[in-house]
Design a protein around this motif. Sequence first.
Motif, PDB file in Angstrom:
ATOM      1  N   ALA A  60      16.023  13.924   6.433  1.00  0.00           N
ATOM      2  CA  ALA A  60      14.949  14.584   5.685  1.00  0.00           C
ATOM      3  C   ALA A  60      14.365  13.648   4.638  1.00  0.00           C
ATOM      4  O   ALA A  60      13.140  13.597   4.440  1.00  0.00           O
ATOM      5  CB  ALA A  60      15.474  15.866   5.034  1.00  0.00           C
ATOM      6  N   VAL A  61      15.218  12.884   3.947  1.00  0.00           N
ATOM      7  CA  VAL A  61      14.730  11.935   2.940  1.00  0.00           C
ATOM      8  C   VAL A  61      13.873  10.863   3.607  1.00  0.00           C
ATOM      9  O   VAL A  61      12.806  10.481   3.096  1.00  0.00           O
ATOM     10  CB  VAL A  61      15.910  11.298   2.179  1.00  0.00           C
ATOM     11  N   ILE A  62      14.329  10.365   4.751  1.00  0.00           N
ATOM     12  CA  ILE A  62      13.576   9.329   5.467  1.00  0.00           C
ATOM     13  C   ILE A  62      12.250   9.881   5.978  1.00  0.00           C
ATOM     14  O   ILE A  62      11.201   9.220   5.875  1.00  0.00           O
ATOM     15  CB  ILE A  62      14.420   8.772   6.636  1.00  0.00           C
ATOM     16  N   ALA A  63      12.276  11.110   6.521  1.00  0.00           N
ATOM     17  CA  ALA A  63      11.040  11.732   7.000  1.00  0.00           C
ATOM     18  C   ALA A  63      10.054  11.946   5.854  1.00  0.00           C
ATOM     19  O   ALA A  63       8.836  11.816   6.038  1.00  0.00           O
ATOM     20  CB  ALA A  63      11.352  13.061   7.682  1.00  0.00           C
ATOM     21  N   ALA A  64      10.564  12.273   4.669  1.00  0.00           N
ATOM     22  CA  ALA A  64       9.695  12.442   3.500  1.00  0.00           C
ATOM     23  C   ALA A  64       9.149  11.101   3.022  1.00  0.00           C
ATOM     24  O   ALA A  64       8.080  11.043   2.398  1.00  0.00           O
ATOM     25  CB  ALA A  64      10.452  13.129   2.373  1.00  0.00           C
ATOM     26  N   ASP A  65       9.869  10.015   3.308  1.00  0.00           N
ATOM     27  CA  ASP A  65       9.451   8.694   2.848  1.00  0.00           C
ATOM     28  C   ASP A  65       8.383   8.084   3.752  1.00  0.00           C
ATOM     29  O   ASP A  65       7.620   7.223   3.302  1.00  0.00           O
ATOM     30  CB  ASP A  65      10.665   7.758   2.779  1.00  0.00           C
ATOM     31  N   ILE A  66       8.325   8.534   5.006  1.00  0.00           N
ATOM     32  CA  ILE A  66       7.331   7.971   5.936  1.00  0.00           C
ATOM     33  C   ILE A  66       5.898   8.188   5.442  1.00  0.00           C
ATOM     34  O   ILE A  66       5.089   7.242   5.430  1.00  0.00           O
ATOM     35  CB  ILE A  66       7.536   8.555   7.346  1.00  0.00           C
ATOM     36  N   PRO A  67       5.497   9.411   5.010  1.00  0.00           N
ATOM     37  CA  PRO A  67       4.142   9.565   4.476  1.00  0.00           C
ATOM     38  C   PRO A  67       3.882   8.698   3.251  1.00  0.00           C
ATOM     39  O   PRO A  67       2.745   8.255   3.046  1.00  0.00           O
ATOM     40  CB  PRO A  67       4.073  11.064   4.115  1.00  0.00           C
ATOM     41  N   GLU A  68       4.920   8.478   2.437  1.00  0.00           N
ATOM     42  CA  GLU A  68       4.742   7.625   1.259  1.00  0.00           C
ATOM     43  C   GLU A  68       4.468   6.180   1.666  1.00  0.00           C
ATOM     44  O   GLU A  68       3.639   5.493   1.065  1.00  0.00           O
ATOM     45  CB  GLU A  68       5.973   7.718   0.373  1.00  0.00           C
ATOM     46  N   VAL A  69       5.174   5.706   2.708  1.00  0.00           N
ATOM     47  CA  VAL A  69       4.947   4.353   3.220  1.00  0.00           C
ATOM     48  C   VAL A  69       3.528   4.221   3.757  1.00  0.00           C
ATOM     49  O   VAL A  69       2.786   3.286   3.405  1.00  0.00           O
ATOM     50  CB  VAL A  69       5.975   4.023   4.334  1.00  0.00           C
ATOM     51  N   ILE A  70       3.124   5.168   4.603  1.00  0.00           N
ATOM     52  CA  ILE A  70       1.806   5.095   5.226  1.00  0.00           C
ATOM     53  C   ILE A  70       0.705   5.305   4.189  1.00  0.00           C
ATOM     54  O   ILE A  70      -0.334   4.625   4.217  1.00  0.00           O
ATOM     55  CB  ILE A  70       1.703   6.126   6.359  1.00  0.00           C
ATOM     56  N   GLY A  71       0.911   6.239   3.256  1.00  0.00           N
ATOM     57  CA  GLY A  71      -0.084   6.466   2.210  1.00  0.00           C
ATOM     58  C   GLY A  71      -0.293   5.238   1.354  1.00  0.00           C
ATOM     59  O   GLY A  71      -1.435   4.877   1.016  1.00  0.00           O
ATOM     60  N   THR A  72       0.790   4.562   0.983  1.00  0.00           N
ATOM     61  CA  THR A  72       0.677   3.326   0.209  1.00  0.00           C
ATOM     62  C   THR A  72      -0.043   2.256   1.014  1.00  0.00           C
ATOM     63  O   THR A  72      -0.879   1.506   0.480  1.00  0.00           O
ATOM     64  CB  THR A  72       2.076   2.821  -0.201  1.00  0.00           C
ATOM     65  N   ALA A  73       0.269   2.163   2.320  1.00  0.00           N
ATOM     66  CA  ALA A  73      -0.399   1.174   3.173  1.00  0.00           C
ATOM     67  C   ALA A  73      -1.888   1.458   3.280  1.00  0.00           C
ATOM     68  O   ALA A  73      -2.723   0.534   3.243  1.00  0.00           O
ATOM     69  CB  ALA A  73       0.252   1.176   4.556  1.00  0.00           C
ATOM     70  N   PHE A  74      -2.269   2.735   3.420  1.00  0.00           N
ATOM     71  CA  PHE A  74      -3.687   3.104   3.448  1.00  0.00           C
ATOM     72  C   PHE A  74      -4.376   2.702   2.133  1.00  0.00           C
ATOM     73  O   PHE A  74      -5.498   2.191   2.137  1.00  0.00           O
ATOM     74  CB  PHE A  74      -3.838   4.604   3.679  1.00  0.00           C
ATOM     75  N   ALA A  75      -3.700   2.968   1.003  1.00  0.00           N
ATOM     76  CA  ALA A  75      -4.282   2.637  -0.300  1.00  0.00           C
ATOM     77  C   ALA A  75      -4.503   1.132  -0.429  1.00  0.00           C
ATOM     78  O   ALA A  75      -5.553   0.688  -0.914  1.00  0.00           O
ATOM     79  CB  ALA A  75      -3.377   3.144  -1.412  1.00  0.00           C
ATOM     80  N   LEU A  76      -3.536   0.339   0.007  1.00  0.00           N
ATOM     81  CA  LEU A  76      -3.679  -1.126  -0.045  1.00  0.00           C
ATOM     82  C   LEU A  76      -4.793  -1.590   0.886  1.00  0.00           C
ATOM     83  O   LEU A  76      -5.517  -2.552   0.574  1.00  0.00           O
ATOM     84  CB  LEU A  76      -2.348  -1.788   0.327  1.00  0.00           C
ATOM     85  N   ASN A  77      -4.939  -0.922   2.028  1.00  0.00           N
ATOM     86  CA  ASN A  77      -6.004  -1.268   2.963  1.00  0.00           C
ATOM     87  C   ASN A  77      -7.379  -1.004   2.362  1.00  0.00           C
ATOM     88  O   ASN A  77      -8.307  -1.811   2.498  1.00  0.00           O
ATOM     89  CB  ASN A  77      -5.815  -0.474   4.258  1.00  0.00           C
ATOM     90  N   ILE A  78      -7.522   0.127   1.666  1.00  0.00           N
ATOM     91  CA  ILE A  78      -8.810   0.470   1.056  1.00  0.00           C
ATOM     92  C   ILE A  78      -9.122  -0.453  -0.112  1.00  0.00           C
ATOM     93  O   ILE A  78     -10.257  -0.927  -0.276  1.00  0.00           O
ATOM     94  CB  ILE A  78      -8.803   1.941   0.592  1.00  0.00           C
ATOM     95  N   LEU A  79      -8.121  -0.772  -0.923  1.00  0.00           N
ATOM     96  CA  LEU A  79      -8.343  -1.575  -2.124  1.00  0.00           C
ATOM     97  C   LEU A  79      -8.554  -3.049  -1.812  1.00  0.00           C
ATOM     98  O   LEU A  79      -9.447  -3.699  -2.372  1.00  0.00           O
ATOM     99  CB  LEU A  79      -7.161  -1.413  -3.084  1.00  0.00           C
ATOM    100  N   PHE A  80      -7.712  -3.581  -0.927  1.00  0.00           N
ATOM    101  CA  PHE A  80      -7.700  -5.039  -0.703  1.00  0.00           C
ATOM    102  C   PHE A  80      -7.977  -5.424   0.748  1.00  0.00           C
ATOM    103  O   PHE A  80      -7.863  -6.612   1.088  1.00  0.00           O
ATOM    104  CB  PHE A  80      -6.342  -5.613  -1.134  1.00  0.00           C
ATOM    105  N   HIS A  81      -8.323  -4.459   1.604  1.00  0.00           N
ATOM    106  CA  HIS A  81      -8.624  -4.712   3.019  1.00  0.00           C
ATOM    107  C   HIS A  81      -7.463  -5.398   3.735  1.00  0.00           C
ATOM    108  O   HIS A  81      -7.668  -6.236   4.628  1.00  0.00           O
ATOM    109  CB  HIS A  81      -9.892  -5.545   3.151  1.00  0.00           C
ATOM    110  N   ILE A  82      -6.265  -5.057   3.332  1.00  0.00           N
ATOM    111  CA  ILE A  82      -5.064  -5.581   3.983  1.00  0.00           C
ATOM    112  C   ILE A  82      -4.841  -4.799   5.270  1.00  0.00           C
ATOM    113  O   ILE A  82      -4.969  -3.566   5.284  1.00  0.00           O
ATOM    114  CB  ILE A  82      -3.840  -5.443   3.056  1.00  0.00           C
ATOM    115  N   PRO A  83      -4.539  -5.477   6.382  1.00  0.00           N
ATOM    116  CA  PRO A  83      -4.253  -4.736   7.621  1.00  0.00           C
ATOM    117  C   PRO A  83      -3.157  -3.704   7.406  1.00  0.00           C
ATOM    118  O   PRO A  83      -2.254  -3.891   6.591  1.00  0.00           O
ATOM    119  CB  PRO A  83      -3.804  -5.842   8.582  1.00  0.00           C
ATOM    120  N   LEU A  84      -3.255  -2.635   8.157  1.00  0.00           N
ATOM    121  CA  LEU A  84      -2.345  -1.518   7.942  1.00  0.00           C
ATOM    122  C   LEU A  84      -0.887  -1.931   8.131  1.00  0.00           C
ATOM    123  O   LEU A  84      -0.013  -1.542   7.347  1.00  0.00           O
ATOM    124  CB  LEU A  84      -2.708  -0.378   8.897  1.00  0.00           C
ATOM    125  N   TRP A  85      -0.614  -2.727   9.174  1.00  0.00           N
ATOM    126  CA  TRP A  85       0.770  -3.131   9.431  1.00  0.00           C
ATOM    127  C   TRP A  85       1.307  -4.005   8.300  1.00  0.00           C
ATOM    128  O   TRP A  85       2.479  -3.911   7.924  1.00  0.00           O
ATOM    129  CB  TRP A  85       0.880  -3.858  10.770  1.00  0.00           C
TER     130      TRP A  85
END
Length: 522
Positions: A114-139
């Motif tokens: 459950a903790v890991i499943a809750a952490d997945i959206p946080e990982v992806i959300g942070t990656a999306f934010a970095l992509n929008i701010l700095f155009h860093i590829p999602l991976w």
Amino acid sequence: MANLMQQHQVKETSSNHETHKSSGWRKFLPYIGPGFLVSLAYLDPGNMETDLQAGANHKYELLWLVLIGLIFALIIQSLAANLGVTTGKHLSEVCKIEYPLFVKYCLWLLAEVAVIAADIPEVIGTAFALNILFHIPLWAGVLLTGCSTLLLLSLQRFGVRKLELLITILVFVMAACFFAEMSYVNPPASGVLKGMFVPKLSGSGAVGDAIALLGALIMPHNLFLHSALVLSRKVPSSVRGINDACRYFLYESGFALFVAFLINVAMISVSGTVCSASDLSGENADRCNNLTLNSASFLLKNVLGRSSSTIYAIALLASGQSSTITGTYAGQYIMQGFLNIRMKRWKRNLMTRCIAIAPSLVVSIVGGSSGSSQLIIIASMILSFELPFALIPLLKFSSSSTKMGPHKNSMIIITISWILGAGIIGINVYYLSTAFVKWLIHSSLPKVANVFIGIIVFPLMVIYIVSVIYLTFRKDTVVTFIETKNDTVMQSNVEKGIIDNGQLELNHVPYRQDLADIPLPE
């Protein structure tokens, strides 16, 4: 002379009233903290994703689920707080001493999932934010989330409460953006109220979106977290002291979750109104059909203009990182409670984050932003299916006289909580079985493969149902409630007609020394 004496008595009474009032506030203030920290989990990227998709796909139709979900969240979060206050142990510790060894390890593994499943959206959300701010590829952004976690932990040296305040401010910047956009697009009040109070599930994928919405709102690890956070407060060791503490934690959680409810309603209303507008451009219509956290910043352009994507990304980054704090603390308590093992915060956080990075990285490379958004939905559904294995023990323990003594749940709370809990569990089981059977029937795989998958999955579904039944009907055996000396004295004096308020607060439950290295709100 008599008038002077009466005026003096009136002033003295007024002074005593003000002193009592201020002392009441002074008693309440030390209990503020746990509920607000827990409520951050209801504003994480997983909630944002499911809210925005629910609004885009079904307009205001699923608002009633948000209302029921957060009312239920308030009930179960208060039960978790009551369990910690009354027993002096958090939920994972009570599970450890109550259940057999095999069951204990199974519950621990499920809680970690459950903790890991809750952490997945946080990982992806942070990656999306970095992509929008700095155009860093999602991976690449997914990989960088590990570094952002270490950076966050290094900032905790300046004080956890200051860091929490900063992140909370940034999250409420996001809330202000959606409230401002909501006032601009002006969703029809009748539609919002109807969606909030008239239950309805229609249209393609409504049940799946509803399950994901509930999974994002009610998180299993939050129950472990809240029951442990309250142990950082000094609670008078008496019936009255414990009742006061439970009431204060209820007030605090109620206010925090009400704010979270308003923000969730604003996000769904904005998404539903913008995506159903008659003058929606073709480009934005395509975005609404496949709405992701990476593309949702266009929803705020009416208010923020060109800066909408930057401010949205900063808020999304703050949302993901604030949720990291709650996930890390919950993981610490789960591991400490079930296994009596403690890890340093950076090790615990890095371990959980690395496990969550693996599926996020694969999906971001193969499926891009669309696949990553679907992974958030899947993670929310996993949390929804995991919920019974934290919820049922909590409902049973908080309703048991052997665990809670005179502080156990009232019959009304027992009835409401079990009805809501059974409803959510029933929906999960129904959706799990029907969705799998439907997929199996319409699958393009060879018949041999379908038979092989059925042989594996159907027994797992049976095990799931049997496990839920076992936890529900198993009789509690371990006694955790210990009658204090003050309780005995108070009962004796009440029987004699003597009530001394001073005796009810002679001593306090001591701080938990085994949790001393975890920075908690003061």
